[in-house]
Structures are given as C-alpha cells and as structure tokens.
Design a protein around this motif. Structure first.
Motif, PDB file in Angstrom:
ATOM      1  N   VAL A  18       0.835  -1.207   0.000  1.00  0.00           N
ATOM      2  CA  VAL A  18       0.000   0.000   0.000  1.00  0.00           C
ATOM      3  C   VAL A  18       0.867   1.254   0.000  1.00  0.00           C
ATOM      4  CG1 VAL A  18      -1.675   1.324   1.358  1.00  0.00           C
ATOM      5  CG2 VAL A  18      -1.949  -1.156   1.109  1.00  0.00           C
ATOM      6  N   LEU A  19       2.029   1.177   0.621  1.00  0.00           N
ATOM      7  CA  LEU A  19       2.917   2.336   0.701  1.00  0.00           C
ATOM      8  C   LEU A  19       3.553   2.697  -0.642  1.00  0.00           C
ATOM      9  CD1 LEU A  19       4.785   1.756   4.093  1.00  0.00           C
ATOM     10  CD2 LEU A  19       3.068   3.503   3.586  1.00  0.00           C
ATOM     11  N   ILE A  20       3.587   1.765  -1.579  1.00  0.00           N
ATOM     12  CA  ILE A  20       4.243   2.034  -2.863  1.00  0.00           C
ATOM     13  C   ILE A  20       3.609   3.211  -3.601  1.00  0.00           C
ATOM     14  CG2 ILE A  20       4.796   1.097  -5.141  1.00  0.00           C
ATOM     15  CD1 ILE A  20       5.152  -1.637  -3.817  1.00  0.00           C
ATOM     16  N   PRO A  21       2.297   3.203  -3.859  1.00  0.00           N
ATOM     17  CA  PRO A  21       1.725   4.376  -4.547  1.00  0.00           C
ATOM     18  C   PRO A  21       1.815   5.648  -3.718  1.00  0.00           C
ATOM     19  CG  PRO A  21      -0.011   2.887  -3.803  1.00  0.00           C
ATOM     20  CD  PRO A  21       1.280   2.161  -3.623  1.00  0.00           C
ATOM     21  N   ILE A  22       1.827   5.518  -2.392  1.00  0.00           N
ATOM     22  CA  ILE A  22       1.968   6.696  -1.536  1.00  0.00           C
ATOM     23  C   ILE A  22       3.354   7.306  -1.708  1.00  0.00           C
ATOM     24  CG2 ILE A  22       2.001   7.513   0.853  1.00  0.00           C
ATOM     25  CD1 ILE A  22      -0.075   5.369   1.499  1.00  0.00           C
ATOM     26  N   ILE A  23       4.380   6.466  -1.783  1.00  0.00           N
ATOM     27  CA  ILE A  23       5.739   6.959  -2.014  1.00  0.00           C
ATOM     28  C   ILE A  23       5.810   7.723  -3.325  1.00  0.00           C
ATOM     29  CG2 ILE A  23       8.106   6.219  -2.546  1.00  0.00           C
ATOM     30  CD1 ILE A  23       7.644   3.879  -0.576  1.00  0.00           C
ATOM     31  N   VAL A  24       5.213   7.168  -4.375  1.00  0.00           N
ATOM     32  CA  VAL A  24       5.228   7.823  -5.689  1.00  0.00           C
ATOM     33  C   VAL A  24       4.493   9.156  -5.628  1.00  0.00           C
ATOM     34  CG1 VAL A  24       4.517   7.638  -8.096  1.00  0.00           C
ATOM     35  CG2 VAL A  24       5.378   5.621  -6.894  1.00  0.00           C
ATOM     36  N   LEU A  25       3.307   9.154  -5.027  1.00  0.00           N
ATOM     37  CA  LEU A  25       2.504  10.374  -4.951  1.00  0.00           C
ATOM     38  C   LEU A  25       3.244  11.470  -4.192  1.00  0.00           C
ATOM     39  CD1 LEU A  25      -0.171  11.884  -5.355  1.00  0.00           C
ATOM     40  CD2 LEU A  25      -0.987  10.848  -3.214  1.00  0.00           C
ATOM     41  N   VAL A  26       3.790  11.141  -3.042  1.00  0.00           N
ATOM     42  CA  VAL A  26       4.491  12.131  -2.221  1.00  0.00           C
ATOM     43  C   VAL A  26       5.743  12.630  -2.928  1.00  0.00           C
ATOM     44  CG1 VAL A  26       5.735  12.484  -0.046  1.00  0.00           C
ATOM     45  CG2 VAL A  26       3.573  11.228  -0.057  1.00  0.00           C
ATOM     46  N   PHE A  27       6.451  11.734  -3.617  1.00  0.00           N
ATOM     47  CA  PHE A  27       7.678  12.120  -4.316  1.00  0.00           C
ATOM     48  C   PHE A  27       7.413  13.192  -5.363  1.00  0.00           C
ATOM     49  CE2 PHE A  27      10.903  11.519  -7.649  1.00  0.00           C
ATOM     50  CZ  PHE A  27      12.066  11.587  -6.886  1.00  0.00           C
ATOM     51  N   TYR A  28       6.273  13.102  -6.030  1.00  0.00           N
ATOM     52  CA  TYR A  28       5.964  14.033  -7.118  1.00  0.00           C
ATOM     53  C   TYR A  28       5.087  15.214  -6.679  1.00  0.00           C
ATOM     54  CZ  TYR A  28       8.086  10.903 -10.515  1.00  0.00           C
ATOM     55  OH  TYR A  28       8.981  10.140 -11.228  1.00  0.00           O
ATOM     56  N   LEU A  29       4.853  15.350  -5.389  1.00  0.00           N
ATOM     57  CA  LEU A  29       4.119  16.524  -4.923  1.00  0.00           C
ATOM     58  C   LEU A  29       4.904  17.791  -5.264  1.00  0.00           C
ATOM     59  CD1 LEU A  29       2.849  15.451  -1.374  1.00  0.00           C
ATOM     60  CD2 LEU A  29       1.462  15.843  -3.424  1.00  0.00           C
ATOM     61  N   PRO A  30       4.216  18.862  -5.601  1.00  0.00           N
ATOM     62  CA  PRO A  30       4.909  20.107  -5.984  1.00  0.00           C
ATOM     63  C   PRO A  30       5.412  20.901  -4.776  1.00  0.00           C
ATOM     64  CG  PRO A  30       2.544  20.439  -6.103  1.00  0.00           C
ATOM     65  CD  PRO A  30       2.750  18.983  -5.764  1.00  0.00           C
ATOM     66  N   TYR A  31       6.076  20.218  -3.880  1.00  0.00           N
ATOM     67  CA  TYR A  31       6.638  20.858  -2.691  1.00  0.00           C
ATOM     68  C   TYR A  31       8.079  20.397  -2.515  1.00  0.00           C
ATOM     69  CZ  TYR A  31       1.672  21.557  -1.744  1.00  0.00           C
ATOM     70  OH  TYR A  31       0.338  21.898  -1.846  1.00  0.00           O
ATOM     71  N   THR A  32       8.913  21.253  -1.972  1.00  0.00           N
ATOM     72  CA  THR A  32      10.324  20.920  -1.818  1.00  0.00           C
ATOM     73  C   THR A  32      10.550  19.761  -0.845  1.00  0.00           C
ATOM     74  OG1 THR A  32      10.533  22.629  -0.106  1.00  0.00           O
ATOM     75  CG2 THR A  32      11.084  23.261  -2.380  1.00  0.00           C
ATOM     76  N   TRP A  33       9.594  19.575   0.085  1.00  0.00           N
ATOM     77  CA  TRP A  33       9.759  18.514   1.072  1.00  0.00           C
ATOM     78  C   TRP A  33       9.273  17.156   0.562  1.00  0.00           C
ATOM     79  CZ3 TRP A  33       4.984  16.533   1.799  1.00  0.00           C
ATOM     80  CH2 TRP A  33       3.885  17.390   1.667  1.00  0.00           C
ATOM     81  N   GLY A  34       8.692  17.113  -0.629  1.00  0.00           N
ATOM     82  CA  GLY A  34       8.143  15.870  -1.156  1.00  0.00           C
ATOM     83  C   GLY A  34       9.136  14.726  -1.234  1.00  0.00           C
ATOM     84  N   PRO A  35      10.294  14.920  -1.898  1.00  0.00           N
ATOM     85  CA  PRO A  35      11.262  13.814  -1.995  1.00  0.00           C
ATOM     86  C   PRO A  35      11.754  13.326  -0.634  1.00  0.00           C
ATOM     87  CG  PRO A  35      11.739  15.486  -3.635  1.00  0.00           C
ATOM     88  CD  PRO A  35      10.689  16.059  -2.737  1.00  0.00           C
ATOM     89  N   PHE A  36      12.010  14.258   0.288  1.00  0.00           N
ATOM     90  CA  PHE A  36      12.500  13.848   1.603  1.00  0.00           C
ATOM     91  C   PHE A  36      11.430  13.050   2.343  1.00  0.00           C
ATOM     92  CE2 PHE A  36      13.586  14.355   6.104  1.00  0.00           C
ATOM     93  CZ  PHE A  36      14.937  14.030   6.074  1.00  0.00           C
ATOM     94  N   ALA A  37      10.171  13.488   2.220  1.00  0.00           N
ATOM     95  CA  ALA A  37       9.071  12.758   2.866  1.00  0.00           C
ATOM     96  C   ALA A  37       8.910  11.371   2.250  1.00  0.00           C
ATOM     97  CB  ALA A  37       7.776  13.553   2.738  1.00  0.00           C
TER      98      ALA A  37
END
Length: 197
Positions: A18-37
C-alpha cells in the motif's frame, strides 16, 4: 474460509504494498519537502520488511501466502523507487546500477520459480550476501530519494547504489552456482511453451 493469511506479519507485508503508490505520490508533490518525505516513507517500508520476517519467525506465523507476497512486495518497491530515480537523475551513472539491480531481480525470480518446479528451491535460499545487498540497496535508495541529484548527499547514495549493484551481481552468481548442476542436467522436465510473457 481461513483468515490465517491475515496475521500480523502478512498485514505488514500488505501495508508495504500500500505504501508504494503513496511513495510515488508524495515524491511528485509540488513541494520541496516531497522527496525527503517519500524517503522517510520508503525507509518505513524497509523497516516493515525486516519486522514482518522477524515476527513471522518469532510468532511462528510463517504462511505460504507470506512466503509468496514478501518477495513480491520487496521487488515492486525497489523497482518503482529505482524507476523514479532514473527519471529524476536522467543520468547513465545511475541508470547502469539501477538496471543491474532490476535485471538481477528478474533473473533470480525466474530461477526460483524454475527451481520450485523441480522441487529444489531450498538449494537457492537467501544467502548472507543477499541480506547485506538488500540492506545496502535500501539505504542507497533512501538517500537518493531524499536528496536532489546535485546535492552532496546524492553522491553518497550513488556510491552505495554501486556497492549494492556489485553485491547484487555477487549474490546472483552464488545463486546460479548453487543451481548450476540442475540447470545443466540432462534430466527431462516439463516445459511451458506458452509463456504469457
């Protein structure tokens, strides 16, 4: 119908999926903290990989469903994360070790399936080198997800990824060596000529 397959270790494995799509979604969020999160979530998923195995042994809750799902979850999360990193870095320096790791997983998955059909899957059980490879691999991906390609931290992550690639090839050779007598045997076995892939 038994619900034994929904024990705690298997629930953790399902959570990793379940965490896999969440990782992808958060990574591509238009925020600088997205990749770190996304790196933190990936690290959490890696922890569940260790925890579900520990609990399965500790609580004597190993099941066929868990034995099937755990490596599937591991390979999916690694392949997805490496695919994102290949797109992000757009560099052959990262693409080469990433493709080595993904390619190895495909080879070993096919080898294990074939050995299972011959009843000798135990001969290619996970080795200590494989466990070290997994630890270094997960660490490298976590670091690479956390930092931009031009950040100093990405250099560390890339170095670790190359170490993981070397360990990946080493462990693959160990698996192939263990299976080689059966692979080169003249004994006839059934063969599916209508593979869906």
């Amino acid at each position: 119908m038994s619900i034994m397959f929904l024990n705690l270790p298997n629930t953790l494995t399902l959570a990793r999926l379940v965490l896999i799509p969440i990782i992808v979604l958060v990574f591509y969020l238009p925020y600088t903290w997205g990749p770190f999160a996304s790196a933190i979530i990936f690290a959490l998923a890696c922890f569940t990989d260790w925890l579900d195995g520990y609990l399965a042994r500790r609580l004597n809750q190993s099941t066929p469903f868990g034995a099937f799902l755990d490596p599937v979850a591991d390979k999916l999360i690694v392949a997805v994360a490496l695919s994102m990193l290949i797109e992000l870095h757009a560099s052959i320096l990262l693409t080469i070790p990433a493709m080595v790791i993904i390619g190895r997983e495909i080879v070993i998955s096919a080898l294990r399936e074939w050995m299972a059909e011959t009843g000798k899957r135990a001969s290619i059980a996970v080795s200590m080198i494989g466990k070290i490879k997994t630890f270094v691999q997960m660490g490298s991906i976590t670091v690479l997800l956390a930092f931009d390609p031009d950040h100093a931290g990405a250099v560390l992550g890339l170095g670790l990824l190359y170490c993981a690639a070397v360990l990946t090839l080493w462990s693959m050779l160990l698996y192939l060596r263990a299976a080689w007598p059966d692979l080169t045997s003249n004994r006839a076995i059934g063969r599916d000529t209508d593979s869906p892939i």
